[in-house]
Design a protein around this motif. Structure first.
Motif, PDB file in Angstrom:
ATOM      1  N   CYS A 136       0.831  -1.210   0.000  1.00  0.00           N
ATOM      2  CA  CYS A 136       0.000   0.000   0.000  1.00  0.00           C
ATOM      3  C   CYS A 136       0.865   1.259   0.000  1.00  0.00           C
ATOM      4  O   CYS A 136       0.525   2.239  -0.663  1.00  0.00           O
ATOM      5  CB  CYS A 136      -0.966  -0.011   1.181  1.00  0.00           C
ATOM      6  SG  CYS A 136      -2.314  -1.209   0.988  1.00  0.00           S
ATOM      7  N   ALA A 137       1.981   1.235   0.710  1.00  0.00           N
ATOM      8  CA  ALA A 137       2.889   2.382   0.688  1.00  0.00           C
ATOM      9  C   ALA A 137       3.414   2.600  -0.730  1.00  0.00           C
ATOM     10  O   ALA A 137       3.494   3.738  -1.207  1.00  0.00           O
ATOM     11  CB  ALA A 137       4.044   2.174   1.656  1.00  0.00           C
ATOM     12  N   GLY A 138       3.738   1.521  -1.413  1.00  0.00           N
ATOM     13  CA  GLY A 138       4.188   1.635  -2.803  1.00  0.00           C
ATOM     14  C   GLY A 138       3.100   2.150  -3.716  1.00  0.00           C
ATOM     15  O   GLY A 138       3.347   2.967  -4.605  1.00  0.00           O
ATOM     16  N   ARG A 139       1.901   1.698  -3.498  1.00  0.00           N
ATOM     17  CA  ARG A 139       0.778   2.112  -4.346  1.00  0.00           C
ATOM     18  C   ARG A 139       0.473   3.600  -4.189  1.00  0.00           C
ATOM     19  O   ARG A 139       0.100   4.270  -5.138  1.00  0.00           O
ATOM     20  CB  ARG A 139      -0.456   1.286  -3.999  1.00  0.00           C
ATOM     21  CG  ARG A 139      -1.686   1.667  -4.781  1.00  0.00           C
ATOM     22  CD  ARG A 139      -2.771   0.626  -4.645  1.00  0.00           C
ATOM     23  NE  ARG A 139      -3.991   1.049  -5.276  1.00  0.00           N
ATOM     24  CZ  ARG A 139      -4.199   1.094  -6.584  1.00  0.00           C
ATOM     25  NH1 ARG A 139      -3.243   0.729  -7.404  1.00  0.00           N
ATOM     26  NH2 ARG A 139      -5.346   1.499  -7.074  1.00  0.00           N
ATOM     27  N   TYR A 140       0.616   4.124  -3.003  1.00  0.00           N
ATOM     28  CA  TYR A 140       0.260   5.517  -2.735  1.00  0.00           C
ATOM     29  C   TYR A 140       1.484   6.429  -2.569  1.00  0.00           C
ATOM     30  O   TYR A 140       1.350   7.551  -2.116  1.00  0.00           O
ATOM     31  CB  TYR A 140      -0.619   5.598  -1.479  1.00  0.00           C
ATOM     32  CG  TYR A 140      -1.980   4.994  -1.710  1.00  0.00           C
ATOM     33  CD1 TYR A 140      -2.992   5.748  -2.280  1.00  0.00           C
ATOM     34  CD2 TYR A 140      -2.235   3.674  -1.406  1.00  0.00           C
ATOM     35  CE1 TYR A 140      -4.246   5.201  -2.516  1.00  0.00           C
ATOM     36  CE2 TYR A 140      -3.481   3.115  -1.642  1.00  0.00           C
ATOM     37  CZ  TYR A 140      -4.476   3.876  -2.197  1.00  0.00           C
ATOM     38  OH  TYR A 140      -5.711   3.330  -2.433  1.00  0.00           O
ATOM     39  N   ARG A 141       2.659   5.974  -2.963  1.00  0.00           N
ATOM     40  CA  ARG A 141       3.875   6.773  -2.752  1.00  0.00           C
ATOM     41  C   ARG A 141       3.842   8.107  -3.482  1.00  0.00           C
ATOM     42  O   ARG A 141       4.429   9.067  -3.036  1.00  0.00           O
ATOM     43  CB  ARG A 141       5.119   5.979  -3.118  1.00  0.00           C
ATOM     44  CG  ARG A 141       5.311   5.783  -4.607  1.00  0.00           C
ATOM     45  CD  ARG A 141       6.588   4.995  -4.931  1.00  0.00           C
ATOM     46  NE  ARG A 141       6.507   4.464  -6.269  1.00  0.00           N
ATOM     47  CZ  ARG A 141       5.994   3.305  -6.618  1.00  0.00           C
ATOM     48  NH1 ARG A 141       5.514   2.511  -5.686  1.00  0.00           N
ATOM     49  NH2 ARG A 141       5.951   2.918  -7.869  1.00  0.00           N
ATOM     50  N   ASP A 142       3.143   8.166  -4.619  1.00  0.00           N
ATOM     51  CA  ASP A 142       3.043   9.412  -5.382  1.00  0.00           C
ATOM     52  C   ASP A 142       1.672  10.061  -5.242  1.00  0.00           C
ATOM     53  O   ASP A 142       1.251  10.823  -6.107  1.00  0.00           O
ATOM     54  CB  ASP A 142       3.342   9.153  -6.862  1.00  0.00           C
ATOM     55  CG  ASP A 142       4.770   8.664  -7.087  1.00  0.00           C
ATOM     56  OD1 ASP A 142       5.660   9.129  -6.368  1.00  0.00           O
ATOM     57  OD2 ASP A 142       4.972   7.806  -7.970  1.00  0.00           O
ATOM     58  N   GLY A 143       0.973   9.751  -4.173  1.00  0.00           N
ATOM     59  CA  GLY A 143      -0.388  10.268  -3.991  1.00  0.00           C
ATOM     60  C   GLY A 143      -1.404   9.219  -4.421  1.00  0.00           C
ATOM     61  O   GLY A 143      -1.100   8.040  -4.531  1.00  0.00           O
ATOM     62  N   THR A 144      -2.609   9.656  -4.665  1.00  0.00           N
ATOM     63  CA  THR A 144      -3.688   8.757  -5.052  1.00  0.00           C
ATOM     64  C   THR A 144      -3.460   8.274  -6.475  1.00  0.00           C
ATOM     65  O   THR A 144      -3.206   9.074  -7.366  1.00  0.00           O
ATOM     66  CB  THR A 144      -5.037   9.475  -4.949  1.00  0.00           C
ATOM     67  OG1 THR A 144      -5.174   9.961  -3.617  1.00  0.00           O
ATOM     68  CG2 THR A 144      -6.187   8.536  -5.240  1.00  0.00           C
ATOM     69  N   PRO A 145      -3.558   6.958  -6.714  1.00  0.00           N
ATOM     70  CA  PRO A 145      -3.382   6.433  -8.071  1.00  0.00           C
ATOM     71  C   PRO A 145      -4.419   7.027  -9.015  1.00  0.00           C
ATOM     72  O   PRO A 145      -5.528   7.358  -8.607  1.00  0.00           O
ATOM     73  CB  PRO A 145      -3.598   4.939  -7.920  1.00  0.00           C
ATOM     74  CG  PRO A 145      -3.401   4.655  -6.480  1.00  0.00           C
ATOM     75  CD  PRO A 145      -3.789   5.896  -5.755  1.00  0.00           C
ATOM     76  N   THR A 146      -4.064   7.146 -10.269  1.00  0.00           N
ATOM     77  CA  THR A 146      -4.993   7.688 -11.266  1.00  0.00           C
ATOM     78  C   THR A 146      -5.678   6.541 -11.998  1.00  0.00           C
ATOM     79  O   THR A 146      -5.340   5.391 -11.820  1.00  0.00           O
ATOM     80  CB  THR A 146      -4.250   8.564 -12.280  1.00  0.00           C
ATOM     81  OG1 THR A 146      -3.259   7.756 -12.928  1.00  0.00           O
ATOM     82  CG2 THR A 146      -3.595   9.745 -11.613  1.00  0.00           C
ATOM     83  N   GLY A 147      -6.616   6.878 -12.846  1.00  0.00           N
ATOM     84  CA  GLY A 147      -7.311   5.862 -13.624  1.00  0.00           C
ATOM     85  C   GLY A 147      -8.726   5.633 -13.148  1.00  0.00           C
ATOM     86  O   GLY A 147      -9.323   4.639 -13.485  1.00  0.00           O
ATOM     87  N   GLY A 148      -9.275   6.510 -12.333  1.00  0.00           N
ATOM     88  CA  GLY A 148     -10.638   6.353 -11.857  1.00  0.00           C
ATOM     89  C   GLY A 148     -10.672   5.933 -10.411  1.00  0.00           C
ATOM     90  O   GLY A 148      -9.677   5.488  -9.855  1.00  0.00           O
ATOM     91  N   PRO A 149     -11.829   6.095  -9.781  1.00  0.00           N
ATOM     92  CA  PRO A 149     -11.933   5.838  -8.339  1.00  0.00           C
ATOM     93  C   PRO A 149     -11.740   4.379  -7.945  1.00  0.00           C
ATOM     94  O   PRO A 149     -11.364   4.102  -6.825  1.00  0.00           O
ATOM     95  CB  PRO A 149     -13.339   6.312  -7.992  1.00  0.00           C
ATOM     96  CG  PRO A 149     -14.092   6.277  -9.267  1.00  0.00           C
ATOM     97  CD  PRO A 149     -13.083   6.539 -10.353  1.00  0.00           C
ATOM     98  N   TRP A 150     -11.963   3.432  -8.838  1.00  0.00           N
ATOM     99  CA  TRP A 150     -11.829   2.022  -8.472  1.00  0.00           C
ATOM    100  C   TRP A 150     -10.544   1.420  -8.989  1.00  0.00           C
ATOM    101  O   TRP A 150     -10.387   0.223  -9.020  1.00  0.00           O
ATOM    102  CB  TRP A 150     -13.042   1.224  -8.945  1.00  0.00           C
ATOM    103  CG  TRP A 150     -14.235   1.658  -8.191  1.00  0.00           C
ATOM    104  CD1 TRP A 150     -15.246   2.434  -8.645  1.00  0.00           C
ATOM    105  CD2 TRP A 150     -14.520   1.412  -6.806  1.00  0.00           C
ATOM    106  NE1 TRP A 150     -16.148   2.689  -7.644  1.00  0.00           N
ATOM    107  CE2 TRP A 150     -15.739   2.067  -6.503  1.00  0.00           C
ATOM    108  CE3 TRP A 150     -13.879   0.717  -5.801  1.00  0.00           C
ATOM    109  CZ2 TRP A 150     -16.294   2.020  -5.250  1.00  0.00           C
ATOM    110  CZ3 TRP A 150     -14.467   0.684  -4.547  1.00  0.00           C
ATOM    111  CH2 TRP A 150     -15.658   1.341  -4.291  1.00  0.00           C
ATOM    112  N   GLN A 151      -9.607   2.244  -9.434  1.00  0.00           N
ATOM    113  CA  GLN A 151      -8.314   1.748  -9.912  1.00  0.00           C
ATOM    114  C   GLN A 151      -7.363   1.801  -8.788  1.00  0.00           C
ATOM    115  O   GLN A 151      -6.547   1.365  -8.347  1.00  0.00           O
ATOM    116  CB  GLN A 151      -7.807   2.578 -11.078  1.00  0.00           C
ATOM    117  CG  GLN A 151      -8.738   2.527 -12.255  1.00  0.00           C
ATOM    118  CD  GLN A 151      -8.864   1.137 -12.838  1.00  0.00           C
ATOM    119  OE1 GLN A 151      -7.891   0.449 -13.026  1.00  0.00           O
ATOM    120  NE2 GLN A 151     -10.057   0.706 -13.110  1.00  0.00           N
TER     121      GLN A 151
END
Length: 151
Positions: A136-151
């Motif tokens: 999860c830290a890797g997934r959010y290291r640059d802020g919220t992931p892009t590609g829509g709310p369920w990505q």
């Protein structure tokens, strides 16, 4: 013998609590204290000071300072334990997970199953926390992931 409005069979109190915590966190993040149509609340009376004799809460407190990565890790770890214990996966949306978080959950559960077989339940439990936090830290290291709310 189903009840209307009651929890679904197999729903745990922890699952309901985490779901409620997620909803409250999202509402707080979306609306904020100055959200539309929200007057400034006047405190009725000052809150009592916490004393050392006050017992700790049974559920973790939700605050607006919880990062996206911390929330992800908490939810993924919870559902990883549920899946590991039940042996079946549920629908990621009913768990309150995004597609990306669900992928993390599947990786965590696969690793935890192998560790549980070889090293026991305590080692699997530690691995779940560690892997969920790291992924999860890797997934959010640059802020919220892009590609829509369920990505």
């Amino acid at each position: 013998m189903g009840r209307r409005g009651g929890p679904r069979p197999g729903t745990t109190a922890l699952g309901l609590g985490l779901g409620l915590a997620l909803v409250l966190a999202l509402l707080t993040a979306c609306a904020g204290p100055d959200g539309p149509g929200r007057p400034d609340p006047a405190p009725a009376s000052p809150a009592p000071a916490a004393t050392p004799s006050t017992p700790p809460s049974a559920s973790p407190a939700v605050s607006s300072t919880v990062s996206d990565a911390e929330l992800c890790a908490t939810i993924v770890a919870h559902w990883s334990r549920e899946v590991l214990d039940s042996g079946t996966y549920g629908d990621y949306q009913s768990m309150g997970l995004s597609n990306g978080q669900y992928e993390i959950l599947r990786d965590v559960v696969d690793a935890a199953r192998a560790v549980r077989r070889g090293q026991g339940a305590a080692a699997a439990d530690e691995l779940i926390d560690r892997r969920a936090r790291t992924a999860c830290a890797g997934r959010y290291r640059d802020g919220t992931p892009t590609g829509g709310p369920w990505q």
